[in-house]
Design a protein around this motif. Structure first.
Motif, short mmCIF file in Angstrom:
data_model
loop_
_atom_site.label_atom_id
_atom_site.label_comp_id
_atom_site.label_asym_id
_atom_site.label_seq_id
_atom_site.Cartn_x
_atom_site.Cartn_y
_atom_site.Cartn_z
N GLY A 109 0.98 -1.14 -0.11
CA GLY A 109 -0.16 0.00 0.11
C GLY A 109 0.91 1.25 0.06
N ASP A 110 1.93 1.27 1.02
CA ASP A 110 2.72 2.40 0.83
C ASP A 110 3.49 2.61 -0.19
N ASN A 111 3.95 1.46 -1.08
CA ASN A 111 4.50 1.53 -2.21
C ASN A 111 3.70 2.20 -3.43
N LEU A 112 2.42 1.75 -3.58
CA LEU A 112 1.49 2.15 -4.43
C LEU A 112 1.24 3.64 -4.34
N LEU A 113 1.18 4.24 -2.99
CA LEU A 113 1.12 5.68 -2.73
C LEU A 113 2.15 6.23 -3.07
N SER A 114 3.48 5.87 -2.85
CA SER A 114 4.85 6.62 -3.27
C SER A 114 4.95 6.48 -4.64
N VAL A 115 4.54 5.65 -5.54
CA VAL A 115 4.57 5.45 -6.63
C VAL A 115 3.80 6.56 -7.53
N TYR A 116 2.51 6.51 -7.03
CA TYR A 116 1.44 7.54 -7.43
C TYR A 116 2.14 9.16 -7.21
N ALA A 117 2.58 9.26 -6.04
CA ALA A 117 3.12 10.70 -5.71
C ALA A 117 4.16 11.16 -6.54
N ARG A 118 5.08 10.35 -6.89
CA ARG A 118 6.20 10.65 -7.65
C ARG A 118 5.94 11.39 -9.00
N GLY A 119 4.65 10.96 -9.42
CA GLY A 119 4.20 11.47 -10.85
C GLY A 119 3.21 13.04 -10.64
N ILE A 120 3.32 13.51 -9.51
CA ILE A 120 2.67 14.66 -9.24
C ILE A 120 3.52 15.70 -8.50
N VAL A 121 2.98 17.17 -8.89
CA VAL A 121 3.80 18.39 -8.07
C VAL A 121 3.09 18.43 -6.68
N SER A 122 3.85 19.46 -6.16
CA SER A 122 3.53 19.62 -4.75
C SER A 122 1.90 19.97 -4.51
N GLY A 123 1.50 20.91 -5.30
CA GLY A 123 0.12 21.30 -5.06
C GLY A 123 -0.92 20.03 -5.06
N GLN A 124 -0.73 19.02 -5.96
CA GLN A 124 -1.41 17.89 -6.21
C GLN A 124 -0.95 16.89 -4.92
N LEU A 125 0.20 16.83 -4.62
CA LEU A 125 0.42 16.07 -3.49
C LEU A 125 -0.35 16.39 -2.25
N VAL A 126 -0.52 17.91 -1.92
CA VAL A 126 -1.19 18.27 -0.87
C VAL A 126 -2.72 17.86 -1.02
N GLU A 127 -3.36 17.94 -2.10
CA GLU A 127 -4.81 17.35 -2.32
C GLU A 127 -4.93 15.69 -2.24
N PHE A 128 -3.83 15.38 -2.60
CA PHE A 128 -3.80 13.64 -2.35
C PHE A 128 -3.73 13.28 -0.69
N VAL A 129 -2.76 13.99 -0.12
CA VAL A 129 -2.97 13.93 1.56
C VAL A 129 -4.23 14.12 2.09
N VAL A 130 -4.78 15.35 1.47
CA VAL A 130 -6.22 15.42 1.93
C VAL A 130 -7.40 14.36 1.88
N ALA A 131 -7.09 13.77 0.30
CA ALA A 131 -8.07 12.34 0.33
C ALA A 131 -7.46 11.50 1.00
N LEU A 132 -6.31 11.07 1.47
CA LEU A 132 -6.05 10.19 2.38
C LEU A 132 -6.59 10.48 3.73
N TYR A 133 -6.51 11.62 4.12
CA TYR A 133 -7.04 11.90 5.39
C TYR A 133 -8.69 11.55 5.37
N ALA A 134 -9.25 12.24 4.26
CA ALA A 134 -10.75 11.97 4.32
C ALA A 134 -10.98 10.51 4.25
N ASN A 135 -10.25 9.66 3.86
CA ASN A 135 -10.32 7.93 4.05
C ASN A 135 -10.00 7.35 5.36
N ASP A 136 -9.66 8.50 6.24
CA ASP A 136 -9.00 7.64 7.64
C ASP A 136 -7.77 6.97 7.47
N ARG A 137 -6.58 7.80 6.66
CA ARG A 137 -5.49 6.98 6.29
C ARG A 137 -4.37 8.07 6.69
N ARG A 138 -4.77 8.71 7.84
CA ARG A 138 -3.56 9.77 8.20
C ARG A 138 -2.37 9.02 8.43
#
Length: 470
Positions: free
Chosen positions: A264-293
Protein backbone atom coordinates in the motif's frame (compact mmCIF):
# COMPACT_ATOMS: atom_id res chain seq x y z
CA UNK A 1 15.15 125.60 -34.92
CA UNK A 2 18.77 124.87 -34.01
CA UNK A 3 21.25 126.47 -36.44
CA UNK A 4 23.26 124.16 -38.67
CA UNK A 5 26.51 125.61 -37.27
CA UNK A 6 27.14 126.37 -33.62
CA UNK A 7 29.85 128.83 -32.62
CA UNK A 8 33.10 127.24 -31.54
CA UNK A 9 33.59 127.00 -27.82
CA UNK A 10 36.94 127.50 -26.22
CA UNK A 11 38.37 125.21 -23.61
CA UNK A 12 35.86 122.40 -24.24
CA UNK A 13 38.05 119.56 -23.01
CA UNK A 14 38.23 115.99 -24.38
CA UNK A 15 34.99 114.72 -25.93
CA UNK A 16 33.12 118.05 -26.05
CA UNK A 17 30.55 118.54 -28.83
CA UNK A 18 32.14 120.09 -31.91
CA UNK A 19 30.35 122.62 -34.09
CA UNK A 20 28.44 121.04 -36.96
CA UNK A 21 25.01 120.64 -38.48
CA UNK A 22 22.26 121.37 -35.95
CA UNK A 23 20.67 117.91 -36.24
CA UNK A 24 24.03 116.19 -35.58
CA UNK A 25 24.84 118.44 -32.61
CA UNK A 26 21.40 117.85 -31.21
CA UNK A 27 21.86 114.08 -31.34
CA UNK A 28 25.34 114.31 -29.77
CA UNK A 29 23.85 116.31 -26.89
CA UNK A 30 21.04 113.77 -26.64
CA UNK A 31 23.62 110.96 -26.27
CA UNK A 32 25.22 112.85 -23.39
CA UNK A 33 21.80 113.15 -21.74
CA UNK A 34 21.31 109.40 -22.04
CA UNK A 35 24.79 108.84 -20.57
CA UNK A 36 23.77 111.08 -17.70
CA UNK A 37 20.67 108.94 -17.09
CA UNK A 38 22.87 105.83 -16.98
CA UNK A 39 25.33 107.54 -14.58
CA UNK A 40 28.38 105.83 -16.12
CA UNK A 41 31.63 107.08 -17.54
CA UNK A 42 32.32 107.09 -21.26
CA UNK A 43 34.83 104.25 -20.82
CA UNK A 44 32.29 102.14 -18.94
CA UNK A 45 29.60 102.96 -21.53
CA UNK A 46 31.93 102.03 -24.41
CA UNK A 47 32.81 98.73 -22.73
CA UNK A 48 29.16 97.77 -22.13
CA UNK A 49 28.13 98.75 -25.66
CA UNK A 50 31.10 96.84 -27.16
CA UNK A 51 32.61 99.85 -28.99
CA UNK A 52 36.01 101.43 -28.61
CA UNK A 53 36.34 104.56 -26.43
CA UNK A 54 37.53 106.54 -29.47
CA UNK A 55 34.45 105.57 -31.48
CA UNK A 56 32.16 106.50 -28.60
CA UNK A 57 34.01 109.85 -28.31
CA UNK A 58 33.30 110.59 -31.99
CA UNK A 59 29.60 109.85 -31.42
CA UNK A 60 29.56 112.15 -28.38
CA UNK A 61 31.39 114.95 -30.21
CA UNK A 62 29.18 114.83 -33.31
CA UNK A 63 31.98 113.71 -35.65
CA UNK A 64 30.05 110.53 -36.49
CA UNK A 65 26.46 109.29 -36.21
CA UNK A 66 26.07 105.70 -34.85
CA UNK A 67 23.96 102.90 -36.24
CA UNK A 68 20.45 102.20 -34.97
CA UNK A 69 21.60 99.18 -32.93
CA UNK A 70 23.77 101.49 -30.82
CA UNK A 71 20.65 103.34 -29.67
CA UNK A 72 18.93 99.99 -28.97
CA UNK A 73 21.90 99.02 -26.74
CA UNK A 74 21.60 102.22 -24.66
CA UNK A 75 17.86 101.72 -24.14
CA UNK A 76 18.52 98.10 -23.22
CA UNK A 77 20.86 99.34 -20.48
CA UNK A 78 18.18 101.78 -19.34
CA UNK A 79 15.63 98.94 -19.23
CA UNK A 80 13.19 100.84 -21.44
CA UNK A 81 11.07 99.56 -24.31
CA UNK A 82 12.88 99.88 -27.65
CA UNK A 83 11.44 98.62 -30.96
CA UNK A 84 12.65 100.10 -34.27
CA UNK A 85 9.69 98.64 -36.15
CA UNK A 86 7.22 100.33 -33.80
CA UNK A 87 9.00 103.06 -31.77
CA UNK A 88 7.07 104.72 -28.95
CA UNK A 89 7.59 107.10 -26.04
CA UNK A 90 11.14 108.21 -25.22
CA UNK A 91 12.58 105.77 -27.72
CA UNK A 92 10.49 107.29 -30.55
CA UNK A 93 11.87 110.74 -29.63
CA UNK A 94 15.46 109.40 -29.67
CA UNK A 95 14.92 107.64 -33.01
CA UNK A 96 13.61 110.83 -34.60
CA UNK A 97 16.72 112.73 -33.46
CA UNK A 98 18.99 109.90 -34.69
CA UNK A 99 17.31 109.74 -38.11
CA UNK A 100 17.54 113.54 -38.50
CA UNK A 101 21.26 113.47 -37.66
CA UNK A 102 21.86 110.54 -40.01
CA UNK A 103 20.02 112.29 -42.84
CA UNK A 104 22.20 115.40 -42.43
CA UNK A 105 25.51 113.56 -41.83
CA UNK A 106 25.09 110.46 -44.04
CA UNK A 107 22.18 110.90 -46.45
CA UNK A 108 22.80 107.60 -48.23
CA UNK A 109 22.83 105.59 -44.96
CA UNK A 110 19.67 107.45 -43.91
CA UNK A 111 17.97 106.42 -47.15
CA UNK A 112 19.06 102.79 -46.60
CA UNK A 113 17.50 102.90 -43.10
CA UNK A 114 14.24 104.26 -44.50
CA UNK A 115 14.17 101.62 -47.23
CA UNK A 116 15.00 98.79 -44.77
CA UNK A 117 12.18 99.82 -42.47
CA UNK A 118 9.82 100.12 -45.41
CA UNK A 119 10.89 96.67 -46.61
CA UNK A 120 10.37 95.19 -43.14
CA UNK A 121 6.89 96.71 -42.90
CA UNK A 122 6.10 95.46 -46.39
CA UNK A 123 7.30 91.93 -45.50
CA UNK A 124 5.10 91.99 -42.41
CA UNK A 125 2.16 93.04 -44.52
CA UNK A 126 2.97 90.27 -47.02
CA UNK A 127 3.10 87.72 -44.19
CA UNK A 128 -0.23 88.91 -42.83
CA UNK A 129 -1.67 88.76 -46.34
CA UNK A 130 -0.40 85.21 -46.83
CA UNK A 131 -1.83 84.15 -43.47
CA UNK A 132 -5.21 85.61 -44.43
CA UNK A 133 -4.99 83.88 -47.82
CA UNK A 134 -4.18 80.55 -46.14
CA UNK A 135 -7.14 81.00 -43.79
CA UNK A 136 -9.40 81.76 -46.74
CA UNK A 137 -8.08 78.68 -48.57
CA UNK A 138 -8.94 76.49 -45.56
CA UNK A 139 -12.42 77.95 -45.39
CA UNK A 140 -12.81 77.44 -49.17
CA UNK A 141 -11.79 73.76 -48.83
CA UNK A 142 -14.29 73.30 -46.03
CA UNK A 143 -17.08 74.84 -48.11
CA UNK A 144 -16.12 72.75 -51.14
CA UNK A 145 -16.14 69.62 -48.97
CA UNK A 146 -19.53 70.58 -47.58
CA UNK A 147 -20.81 71.15 -51.13
CA UNK A 148 -19.58 67.68 -52.15
CA UNK A 149 -21.41 66.14 -49.19
CA UNK A 150 -24.61 67.92 -50.15
CA UNK A 151 -24.28 66.80 -53.78
CA UNK A 152 -23.72 63.18 -52.64
CA UNK A 153 -26.80 63.39 -50.43
CA UNK A 154 -28.83 64.76 -53.35
CA UNK A 155 -27.60 61.93 -55.61
CA UNK A 156 -28.57 59.40 -52.96
CA UNK A 157 -32.09 60.85 -52.70
CA UNK A 158 -32.46 60.84 -56.48
CA UNK A 159 -31.36 57.17 -56.52
CA UNK A 160 -33.84 56.29 -53.79
CA UNK A 161 -36.71 57.89 -55.72
CA UNK A 162 -35.76 55.92 -58.82
CA UNK A 163 -35.36 52.72 -56.81
CA UNK A 164 -38.77 52.98 -55.15
CA UNK A 165 -40.52 52.52 -58.46
CA UNK A 166 -38.52 49.34 -59.15
CA UNK A 167 -39.02 48.15 -55.56
CA UNK A 168 -42.78 48.20 -55.84
CA UNK A 169 -42.61 45.75 -58.73
CA UNK A 170 -40.07 43.58 -56.93
CA UNK A 171 -42.20 43.55 -53.77
CA UNK A 172 -44.99 41.69 -55.53
CA UNK A 173 -42.58 39.02 -56.75
CA UNK A 174 -41.06 38.59 -53.27
CA UNK A 175 -44.44 38.14 -51.62
CA UNK A 176 -45.16 35.21 -53.92
CA UNK A 177 -41.74 33.69 -53.20
CA UNK A 178 -42.23 34.08 -49.42
CA UNK A 179 -45.33 31.88 -49.47
CA UNK A 180 -43.34 29.15 -51.18
CA UNK A 181 -40.40 29.49 -48.74
CA UNK A 182 -42.74 29.38 -45.70
CA UNK A 183 -44.03 26.01 -46.82
CA UNK A 184 -40.44 24.72 -47.26
CA UNK A 185 -39.38 26.02 -43.84
CA UNK A 186 -42.30 24.27 -42.14
CA UNK A 187 -41.34 21.02 -43.82
CA UNK A 188 -37.64 21.34 -42.79
CA UNK A 189 -38.53 22.17 -39.17
CA UNK A 190 -40.32 18.85 -38.86
CA UNK A 191 -37.32 16.97 -40.28
CA UNK A 192 -34.97 18.89 -37.89
CA UNK A 193 -37.01 17.89 -34.83
CA UNK A 194 -36.73 14.26 -35.79
CA UNK A 195 -32.98 14.56 -36.37
CA UNK A 196 -32.45 16.24 -32.99
CA UNK A 197 -34.17 13.35 -31.26
CA UNK A 198 -31.79 10.95 -32.98
CA UNK A 199 -28.77 13.07 -31.94
CA UNK A 200 -29.95 13.13 -28.30
CA UNK A 201 -30.12 9.32 -28.25
CA UNK A 202 -26.66 9.07 -29.80
CA UNK A 203 -25.16 11.52 -27.30
CA UNK A 204 -26.53 9.42 -24.44
CA UNK A 205 -24.86 6.35 -25.90
CA UNK A 206 -21.61 8.33 -26.32
CA UNK A 207 -21.60 9.41 -22.65
CA UNK A 208 -22.08 5.83 -21.53
CA UNK A 209 -19.24 4.67 -23.79
CA UNK A 210 -16.97 7.54 -22.63
CA UNK A 211 -17.63 6.68 -18.99
CA UNK A 212 -16.92 3.03 -19.59
CA UNK A 213 -13.77 3.90 -21.55
CA UNK A 214 -12.56 6.24 -18.78
CA UNK A 215 -13.12 3.58 -16.12
CA UNK A 216 -11.22 1.07 -18.22
CA UNK A 217 -8.32 3.46 -18.85
CA UNK A 218 -8.09 4.43 -15.17
CA UNK A 219 -8.14 0.77 -14.13
CA UNK A 220 -5.44 0.02 -16.69
CA UNK A 221 -3.35 2.95 -15.41
CA UNK A 222 -3.88 1.79 -11.83
CA UNK A 223 -2.76 -1.74 -12.72
CA UNK A 224 0.28 -0.32 -14.54
CA UNK A 225 1.00 1.95 -11.58
CA UNK A 226 0.93 -1.00 -9.18
CA UNK A 227 3.21 -3.09 -11.40
CA UNK A 228 5.77 -0.64 -12.83
CA UNK A 229 5.02 2.93 -11.72
CA UNK A 230 4.41 5.89 -14.01
CA UNK A 231 5.73 5.93 -17.55
CA UNK A 232 7.45 9.11 -18.75
CA UNK A 233 5.00 12.02 -19.04
CA UNK A 234 2.06 9.95 -17.85
CA UNK A 235 2.06 11.21 -14.23
CA UNK A 236 0.98 14.78 -14.95
CA UNK A 237 -1.67 13.62 -17.43
CA UNK A 238 -3.37 11.32 -14.93
CA UNK A 239 -2.78 13.62 -11.95
CA UNK A 240 -5.61 15.80 -13.28
CA UNK A 241 -8.02 12.83 -13.13
CA UNK A 242 -9.74 12.97 -9.74
CA UNK A 243 -11.32 9.54 -10.22
CA UNK A 244 -7.92 7.90 -10.70
CA UNK A 245 -6.77 9.54 -7.46
CA UNK A 246 -9.77 8.03 -5.68
CA UNK A 247 -8.99 4.64 -7.28
CA UNK A 248 -5.42 4.84 -5.88
CA UNK A 249 -6.67 5.75 -2.39
CA UNK A 250 -9.27 2.95 -2.49
CA UNK A 251 -6.80 0.32 -3.77
CA UNK A 252 -4.16 1.31 -1.20
CA UNK A 253 -6.81 1.16 1.56
CA UNK A 254 -7.73 -2.37 0.53
CA UNK A 255 -4.06 -3.37 0.69
CA UNK A 256 -3.73 -1.86 4.20
CA UNK A 257 -6.89 -3.69 5.34
CA UNK A 258 -5.49 -6.98 3.99
CA UNK A 259 -2.26 -6.49 5.96
CA UNK A 260 -0.21 -5.57 2.87
CA UNK A 261 1.01 -2.25 4.30
CA UNK A 262 4.29 -2.31 2.35
CA UNK A 263 2.45 -2.74 -0.97
CA UNK A 264 0.00 0.00 0.00
CA UNK A 265 2.81 2.41 0.89
CA UNK A 266 4.60 1.55 -2.35
CA UNK A 267 1.45 2.28 -4.39
CA UNK A 268 1.05 5.67 -2.70
CA UNK A 269 4.74 6.51 -3.27
CA UNK A 270 4.65 5.53 -6.93
CA UNK A 271 1.56 7.70 -7.50
CA UNK A 272 3.10 10.66 -5.58
CA UNK A 273 6.25 10.61 -7.71
CA UNK A 274 4.18 11.58 -10.75
CA UNK A 275 2.56 14.69 -9.24
CA UNK A 276 3.70 18.18 -8.22
CA UNK A 277 3.58 19.69 -4.74
CA UNK A 278 0.09 21.22 -5.01
CA UNK A 279 -1.36 17.91 -6.22
CA UNK A 280 0.45 16.07 -3.43
CA UNK A 281 -1.31 18.27 -0.86
CA UNK A 282 -4.70 17.37 -2.36
CA UNK A 283 -3.67 13.69 -2.37
CA UNK A 284 -2.86 13.88 1.37
CA UNK A 285 -6.27 15.50 1.98
CA UNK A 286 -7.91 12.60 0.11
CA UNK A 287 -6.04 10.11 2.35
CA UNK A 288 -7.20 12.02 5.45
CA UNK A 289 -10.79 11.85 4.20
CA UNK A 290 -10.49 8.05 3.97
CA UNK A 291 -9.07 7.73 7.53
CA UNK A 292 -5.55 7.00 6.24
CA UNK A 293 -3.66 9.70 8.20
CA UNK A 294 -0.74 7.40 9.31
CA UNK A 295 -0.24 6.32 5.69
CA UNK A 296 -0.31 9.98 4.61
CA UNK A 297 2.37 10.86 7.18
CA UNK A 298 4.59 7.99 6.02
CA UNK A 299 4.11 9.18 2.42
CA UNK A 300 5.08 12.75 3.34
CA UNK A 301 8.19 11.51 5.14
CA UNK A 302 9.27 9.50 2.08
CA UNK A 303 8.61 12.42 -0.29
CA UNK A 304 10.64 14.77 1.90
CA UNK A 305 13.56 12.34 1.75
CA UNK A 306 13.66 12.35 -2.07
CA UNK A 307 12.47 15.79 -3.25
CA UNK A 308 14.80 18.75 -3.78
CA UNK A 309 15.09 21.59 -1.28
CA UNK A 310 13.09 23.94 -3.53
CA UNK A 311 10.32 21.33 -3.92
CA UNK A 312 10.19 20.79 -0.15
CA UNK A 313 9.81 24.55 0.36
CA UNK A 314 6.99 24.61 -2.21
CA UNK A 315 5.30 21.69 -0.46
CA UNK A 316 5.49 23.44 2.94
CA UNK A 317 4.08 26.65 1.42
CA UNK A 318 1.19 24.77 -0.22
CA UNK A 319 0.20 23.22 3.12
CA UNK A 320 0.53 26.60 4.89
CA UNK A 321 -1.53 28.44 2.25
CA UNK A 322 -4.28 25.79 2.21
CA UNK A 323 -4.63 25.90 6.00
CA UNK A 324 -4.74 29.69 5.97
CA UNK A 325 -7.13 29.97 3.02
CA UNK A 326 -9.68 27.33 4.11
CA UNK A 327 -11.18 27.91 7.55
CA UNK A 328 -12.00 24.24 8.21
CA UNK A 329 -9.10 22.72 6.29
CA UNK A 330 -7.78 19.36 7.53
CA UNK A 331 -4.19 20.38 6.75
CA UNK A 332 -2.00 23.32 7.70
CA UNK A 333 0.81 24.19 10.09
CA UNK A 334 1.01 20.68 11.61
CA UNK A 335 2.02 19.24 8.25
CA UNK A 336 4.56 22.06 7.82
CA UNK A 337 6.15 21.18 11.19
CA UNK A 338 6.11 17.47 10.30
CA UNK A 339 7.84 18.12 6.96
CA UNK A 340 10.46 20.28 8.69
CA UNK A 341 11.17 17.63 11.34
CA UNK A 342 11.41 14.91 8.66
CA UNK A 343 13.81 16.97 6.57
CA UNK A 344 16.10 17.77 9.51
CA UNK A 345 16.14 14.12 10.52
CA UNK A 346 16.93 12.76 7.05
CA UNK A 347 19.16 15.29 5.32
CA UNK A 348 22.80 16.33 5.63
CA UNK A 349 24.24 19.61 6.90
CA UNK A 350 24.56 21.21 3.45
CA UNK A 351 20.93 20.61 2.48
CA UNK A 352 19.71 21.70 5.93
CA UNK A 353 21.60 24.99 5.51
CA UNK A 354 20.03 25.51 2.07
CA UNK A 355 16.60 24.87 3.55
CA UNK A 356 17.21 27.39 6.34
CA UNK A 357 18.40 30.03 3.86
CA UNK A 358 15.30 29.48 1.73
CA UNK A 359 13.04 29.64 4.80
CA UNK A 360 14.68 32.89 5.90
CA UNK A 361 13.68 34.47 2.58
CA UNK A 362 10.09 33.24 2.94
CA UNK A 363 7.31 35.15 4.67
CA UNK A 364 5.56 32.16 6.26
CA UNK A 365 8.20 30.63 8.55
CA UNK A 366 9.35 31.56 12.07
CA UNK A 367 13.09 31.33 11.43
CA UNK A 368 14.09 32.13 15.01
CA UNK A 369 12.25 28.99 16.17
CA UNK A 370 13.94 26.95 13.42
CA UNK A 371 17.32 28.30 14.52
CA UNK A 372 16.59 27.32 18.12
CA UNK A 373 15.62 23.77 17.07
CA UNK A 374 18.66 23.26 14.86
CA UNK A 375 21.15 24.50 17.49
CA UNK A 376 19.73 22.21 20.17
CA UNK A 377 19.06 18.51 20.48
CA UNK A 378 20.42 15.96 18.03
CA UNK A 379 21.14 18.61 15.35
CA UNK A 380 23.46 20.70 17.53
CA UNK A 381 26.41 18.40 16.75
CA UNK A 382 26.18 19.16 13.02
CA UNK A 383 25.62 22.90 13.48
CA UNK A 384 29.35 23.73 12.89
CA UNK A 385 28.88 22.13 9.44
CA UNK A 386 25.60 23.94 8.79
CA UNK A 387 26.76 27.38 9.90
CA UNK A 388 29.40 28.11 7.18
CA UNK A 389 26.84 27.47 4.41
CA UNK A 390 24.34 30.01 5.78
CA UNK A 391 24.14 33.47 4.25
CA UNK A 392 25.63 36.33 6.26
CA UNK A 393 22.25 37.92 6.96
CA UNK A 394 20.84 34.61 8.18
CA UNK A 395 23.88 34.04 10.38
CA UNK A 396 23.43 37.38 12.11
CA UNK A 397 19.70 36.80 12.57
CA UNK A 398 20.28 33.34 14.04
CA UNK A 399 22.93 34.73 16.36
CA UNK A 400 20.70 37.58 17.56
CA UNK A 401 17.75 35.27 18.14
CA UNK A 402 19.88 32.70 19.95
CA UNK A 403 21.44 35.35 22.21
CA UNK A 404 17.92 36.47 23.10
CA UNK A 405 17.07 32.95 24.28
CA UNK A 406 18.15 30.98 27.36
CA UNK A 407 20.64 28.52 25.83
CA UNK A 408 24.12 29.75 26.81
CA UNK A 409 25.79 26.66 25.33
CA UNK A 410 24.24 27.24 21.90
CA UNK A 411 25.07 30.94 22.07
CA UNK A 412 28.69 30.22 22.93
CA UNK A 413 28.94 27.76 20.04
CA UNK A 414 27.55 30.26 17.54
CA UNK A 415 29.81 33.05 18.83
CA UNK A 416 32.79 30.73 18.52
CA UNK A 417 31.85 30.15 14.86
CA UNK A 418 31.15 33.84 14.18
CA UNK A 419 34.12 35.69 15.67
CA UNK A 420 37.17 36.51 13.54
CA UNK A 421 40.62 37.06 15.10
CA UNK A 422 41.93 40.64 15.10
CA UNK A 423 45.43 41.92 14.35
CA UNK A 424 46.64 41.01 17.85
CA UNK A 425 45.29 37.45 17.64
CA UNK A 426 42.27 38.07 19.86
CA UNK A 427 38.73 37.78 18.50
CA UNK A 428 36.92 40.94 17.44
CA UNK A 429 33.55 41.13 19.26
CA UNK A 430 30.35 41.40 17.24
CA UNK A 431 28.94 44.92 16.88
CA UNK A 432 25.67 44.19 18.64
CA UNK A 433 27.19 42.53 21.75
CA UNK A 434 26.82 45.83 23.59
CA UNK A 435 23.04 45.41 23.39
CA UNK A 436 23.11 42.34 25.72
CA UNK A 437 22.50 42.46 29.43
CA UNK A 438 25.56 42.20 31.65
CA UNK A 439 24.42 38.90 33.21
CA UNK A 440 24.01 37.36 29.76
CA UNK A 441 27.49 38.53 28.68
CA UNK A 442 29.07 36.94 31.76
CA UNK A 443 27.15 33.67 31.23
CA UNK A 444 28.30 33.43 27.60
CA UNK A 445 31.89 34.23 28.58
CA UNK A 446 31.73 31.43 31.13
CA UNK A 447 30.65 28.91 28.50
CA UNK A 448 33.40 30.08 26.16
CA UNK A 449 35.95 29.33 28.87
CA UNK A 450 34.40 25.87 29.34
CA UNK A 451 34.88 25.35 25.60
CA UNK A 452 38.64 25.85 26.03
CA UNK A 453 39.04 29.60 25.63
CA UNK A 454 41.37 31.46 27.92
CA UNK A 455 39.95 34.01 30.36
CA UNK A 456 41.54 36.83 28.42
CA UNK A 457 40.25 35.60 25.02
CA UNK A 458 36.71 34.99 26.28
CA UNK A 459 36.49 38.46 27.84
CA UNK A 460 37.97 39.95 24.65
CA UNK A 461 35.24 38.22 22.59
CA UNK A 462 32.43 39.59 24.73
CA UNK A 463 33.67 43.00 25.86
CA UNK A 464 36.47 43.83 23.44
CA UNK A 465 38.81 44.27 26.43
CA UNK A 466 40.45 42.24 29.21
CA UNK A 467 39.41 44.80 31.84
CA UNK A 468 36.99 42.74 33.92
CA UNK A 469 36.05 45.74 36.04
CA UNK A 470 34.73 47.74 33.12
Amino acid sequence: MVDDQLPARRGRGLGAVKPGPGEVVRFANHLRELQGELQVTQDELARRLHVSPSTLSRYMSGERVPEREFLLGIYGMLGKRADLADPAGDFKHSVEILFAAKERKEPLSHRIWILELAKERLENEIKEGRDKAASLERKLKEEISRRCELEAELDELRSEITQRAADRHRMGELQELRVTVDEKVHELEGVLRQQRSVVTLLEGDREKLSSALGDAERQASLNSLIRTGWSEGEGQRWAQDGELKEHVVQQAGELFDEGESEKGDNLLSVYARGIVSGQLVEFVVALYANDRRPAAMRLLSREVSTRSVSEVIKLMRKFWEKGRREEYSQVGIKEVDFILDSFLAQRGAGEIAKLLNAMAESDIFDVSEVARIVTLGRWAVMFPEIYPVLSSSVREMYLRKTLEGDSRTAAAAIIWLSLEPGADGYPVPLSFMEELEESKKLAISKHLRKSGWSDEASMMAIYGTTDLGR
